[in-house]
Design an enzyme around this catalytic site. Structure first.
Site: not given
Length: 242
Positions: A19, A147
């Site tokens: 990412c 996360d």
């Protein structure tokens, strides 16, 4: 059926998303290393941010079966729809405070696949996060992305305590937050038995550094990408052989 076949069936290979990409050479390096998905951050406050037009330009480099993922933070449905219209085959990642209804609306009742980020508290507070309920609330998400809860919205390079996650979550999970080639194997070993399937998502853990050792946000290191993918594959082989 031998034990190896049984474990391979139980634990399919771990999918990998790289990412926060901003450059052509980094997209190419991630694809060459074997990434399954490439993430583009469409959040202006992020140091890794790109415009939808830039994301579309970079996504054109992707070969078949490598998925572009567009990361949004509290964007409105119109903005999300416009970006998806120019990035073919994109998956949406909601990384802010979006409700289940907002995710549904922005993806045309989940006609477009989406990931919903769960921000897991650091330290012992991770145990207080009800991931089972969160996954149930966002049951139309393709996966729940885990996360670490840091200031801002992700990208802080922090890990949460994986061992404090619930033992069984009826969802596909994506493990993120502070992953590197050194710790991703432990993360996979800890989290994969707890869910339907597991993927991993890395950003800061594969970024280049300047001459003083400080990370260059949005600039990836191709060798770190290769090492990360190799570590994931090694963890898969380890679990398959158990």
């Amino acid at each position: 059926m031998n034990a190896r076949t049984t474990h391979t069936d139980t634990y399919p290979r771990t999918r990998i998303k790289i990412c926060g990409l901003t450059r052509e050479q980094d997209v190419d390096a991630a694809v060459s290393a074997g990434a399954d998905a490439i993430g583009f951050v469409l959040y202006a406050k992020s140091p890794r941010a790109v415009t939808p037009e830039r994301a579309a330009e970079l996504a054109k480099r992707l070969p078949p079966f490598v998925t572009p993922v567009l990361l949004f933070v509290n964007a409105d449905a119109t903005e999300i729809g416009a970006a998806c219209a120019i990035v073919a085959g994109a998956t949406v990642q909601f990384h802010g405070d979006e409700t289940a209804h907002e995710c549904q609306t922005a993806t045309a009742d989940a006609a477009r696949p989406y990931l919903r980020a769960a921000r897991i508290p650091l330290g012992d507070d991770a145990q207080a996060f009800d991931l089972v309920q969160f996954a149930n609330d966002y049951s139309n998400a393709q996966a729940i992305l885990l996360d670490a809860h840091v200031d801002g919205y992700g990208g802080g390079g922090k890990t949460f305590n994986w061992s404090l996650l619930p033992p069984s979550v009826n969802a596909h999970l994506v493990l993120s937050g502070g992953l590197t080639s050194a710790n991703v194997g432990d993360g996979i070993t800890s989290v994969r038995p707890r869910c339907k399937s597991l993927a991993v998502d890395v950003s800061s853990g594969v970024e280049a550094e300047d001459a003083h050792g400080k990370p260059l946000r949005g600039i990836k290191d191709p060798e770190k990408i290769r090492q990360f993918v190799a570590a994931v594959r090694a963890a898969d082989r380890h679990l398959a052989g158990m």
